[in-house]
Design a protein around this motif. Structure first.
Motif, PDB file in Angstrom:
ATOM      1  N   LEU A 206      33.524  31.879  37.581  1.00 22.86           N
ATOM      2  CA  LEU A 206      34.288  33.122  37.685  1.00 22.86           C
ATOM      3  C   LEU A 206      33.358  34.336  37.744  1.00 22.86           C
ATOM      4  O   LEU A 206      33.612  35.297  38.469  1.00 22.86           O
ATOM      5  N   GLU A 207      32.272  34.271  36.988  1.00 20.13           N
ATOM      6  CA  GLU A 207      31.284  35.357  37.027  1.00 20.13           C
ATOM      7  C   GLU A 207      30.643  35.461  38.408  1.00 20.13           C
ATOM      8  O   GLU A 207      30.441  36.561  38.932  1.00 20.13           O
ATOM      9  N   VAL A 208      30.328  34.321  39.007  1.00 23.87           N
ATOM     10  CA  VAL A 208      29.749  34.309  40.355  1.00 23.87           C
ATOM     11  C   VAL A 208      30.726  34.919  41.357  1.00 23.87           C
ATOM     12  O   VAL A 208      30.352  35.767  42.181  1.00 23.87           O
ATOM     13  N   ILE A 209      31.994  34.506  41.302  1.00 22.00           N
ATOM     14  CA  ILE A 209      32.996  35.040  42.220  1.00 22.00           C
ATOM     15  C   ILE A 209      33.104  36.551  42.058  1.00 22.00           C
ATOM     16  O   ILE A 209      33.139  37.299  43.042  1.00 22.00           O
ATOM     17  N   GLY A 210      33.142  37.011  40.806  1.00 18.50           N
ATOM     18  CA  GLY A 210      33.223  38.450  40.559  1.00 18.50           C
ATOM     19  C   GLY A 210      32.038  39.213  41.124  1.00 18.50           C
ATOM     20  O   GLY A 210      32.180  40.338  41.612  1.00 18.50           O
ATOM     21  N   ALA A 211      30.865  38.590  41.077  1.00 21.91           N
ATOM     22  CA  ALA A 211      29.656  39.245  41.596  1.00 21.91           C
ATOM     23  C   ALA A 211      29.656  39.298  43.121  1.00 21.91           C
ATOM     24  O   ALA A 211      29.257  40.302  43.722  1.00 21.91           O
ATOM     25  N   TYR A 212      30.107  38.231  43.762  1.00 21.44           N
ATOM     26  CA  TYR A 212      30.003  38.132  45.222  1.00 21.44           C
ATOM     27  C   TYR A 212      31.173  38.776  45.960  1.00 21.44           C
ATOM     28  O   TYR A 212      31.043  39.118  47.134  1.00 21.44           O
ATOM     29  N   VAL A 213      32.308  38.957  45.274  1.00 20.89           N
ATOM     30  CA  VAL A 213      33.502  39.434  45.971  1.00 20.89           C
ATOM     31  C   VAL A 213      33.317  40.846  46.511  1.00 20.89           C
ATOM     32  O   VAL A 213      34.007  41.257  47.449  1.00 20.89           O
ATOM     33  N   SER A 214      32.373  41.601  45.970  1.00 18.53           N
ATOM     34  CA  SER A 214      32.178  42.991  46.412  1.00 18.53           C
ATOM     35  C   SER A 214      31.679  43.088  47.851  1.00 18.53           C
ATOM     36  O   SER A 214      31.872  44.112  48.501  1.00 18.53           O
ATOM     37  N   TRP A 215      31.041  42.018  48.376  1.00 17.77           N
ATOM     38  CA  TRP A 215      30.466  42.145  49.721  1.00 17.77           C
ATOM     39  C   TRP A 215      30.837  41.013  50.682  1.00 17.77           C
ATOM     40  O   TRP A 215      30.390  41.003  51.828  1.00 17.77           O
TER      41      TRP A 215
END
Length: 388
Positions: A206-215
């Motif tokens: 979930l942390e990875v998804i949150g980090a990558y969703v911005s771009w």
């Protein structure tokens, strides 16, 4: 390797041994080929001491950061093969490596990624996924590598040179074209596999998804299968804080104002139906602080959408968005008057921006006037309480 010098890597070693270890590290850094001894030690598991393994990764890290262009093609290949061989061994080890070793290994992987992905290692992520599959130890390392890549390429808190910024833009563009859909699919598989059995891996994902969703393309994440899974995580105590943060990043993503309003409204309807708007029944202040941040993000996103629509003259959709904002005000007020400062402070941004909207309206309804009065009273009460 100098076995006596390696003894100084232990934090409990005496000062003389530590000085010798530091001198040895400096010696290996300037040597042209000493790094290969460290690579061999990692690939063949010559040392069991955690500090020595960390030391070996540090030597490789320095080589990749500062001397990679001096290496021959075969030497660069040796580093790639060393990392993959080390990764394969993690699936078989009796015990997982210590966290600080896994994090350092992930940093080294990420450094190789930014150096080689655009040229000699375009299948970087596919090679890692082929090795780790859904093995829990492999998934852990894969997710740590993704976060390390984010730190190298995306993290806005890290200052980059213009050349690095151009490289990072090209890396993201190439990833979008070549592998992001595959990475997103791997995240879904990880969540589906471990959401009920391994909360640590699920939260990491979930942390990875949150980090990558911005771009990345938002439609890869903001769809029924992902959103339904995330909303399900909101009801699981060990997952809901990370799920909250992930949803926050999703609603924070820039997008068409009408689509943003629809996305926020659909999320709110599901959260309200699940009972998350009943603040007085929730005793977990840590979760409420995350939830307050999420509500603030949804509110501010709606305000941005309203502003864009009002400026463009789209009065119908602007009015619909204003109604969506107004429907969140009761929830905002519940969070604003909460006695815990972490919860109330997280919603202040939405409060002020809502008041700014009201200042722009020609006439206020009785309900809007009442909202203004309630907000001001709540803010004054909090300020008085803080002063006491």
């Amino acid at each position: 390797m100098d076995e006596q010098a390696l003894l100084g890597l232990n934090p409990n070693a005496n000062a003389n041994f530590r000085e010798r270890a530091l001198a040895y590290f400096e010696q290996l850094k300037v040597s042209h080929d000493a790094w290969q001894v460290c690579a061999e030690a990692l690939a063949k598991h010559i040392y069991s001491d955690d500090h020595v393994k960390f030391f070996c990764f540090q030597v490789l890290e320095h080589q990749i950061k500062f001397k990679y262009s001096e290496l021959t093609a075969l030497q660069q290949q040796l580093i790639r093969e060393t990392l993959i061989t080390w990764l394969q061994a993690q699936m078989l080890n009796a015990q997982p490596e210590k966290t600080f070793i896994r994090n350092k290994a992930a940093q080294v992987f990420a450094l190789v990624f930014v150096t080689e992905y655009l040229s000699t290692w375009p299948k970087f992520f596919f090679d890692i996924l082929t090795v780790v599959g859904l093995n829990p130890r492999g998934v852990d390392l894969y997710l740590r590598v993704l976060m390390a890549v984010d730190a190298e390429v995306v993290d806005r808190d890290i200052i980059h040179t213009p050349e690095e910024a151009r490289r990072n833009t090209l890396l993201k563009d190439t990833m979008r074209e070549q592998c992001i859909p595959n990475l997103v699919e791997s995240w879904y598989q990880i969540l589906q596999t471990y959401q009920h059995t391994n909360s640590e891996l699920t939260c990491q994902c979930l942390e990875v998804i949150g980090a990558y969703v911005s771009w990345i393309d938002l439609t890869l994440i903001a769809n029924d299968r992902f959103i339904n899974m995330l909303l399900g995580h909101m009801s699981v105590e060990v997952l809901r804080e990370e799920a909250c943060d992930c949803l926050y990043e999703i609603v924070n993503k820039g997008m068409d104002p009408v689509d943003k309003t629809k996305l926020v409204e659909s999320l709110c309807q599901v959260l309200q139906s699940a009972g998350f708007f009943s603040i007085e029944q929730e005793e977990d202040v840590d979760f409420l602080a995350r939830f307050s941040k999420l509500v603030n993000g949804m509110g501010q996103s709606l305000v941005i959408s309203w502003t864009k629509l009002a400026k463009s003259g789209d009065l119908k959709n602007a009015q619909d968005t204003l109604q969506s904002i107004e429907s969140k005000v009761p929830l905002m007020l519940q969070l604003l008057i909460h006695e815990d400062d972490d919860i109330s402070s997280n919603i202040i941004g939405f409060c002020y921006e809502y008041l700014h909207i009201l200042k722009q309206l020609v006439m206020l309804t009785d309900q809007q006037k009442a909202n203004v009065e309630t907000i001001m009273l709540a803010v004054m009460k909090k300020l008085t309480y803080d002063e006491e």
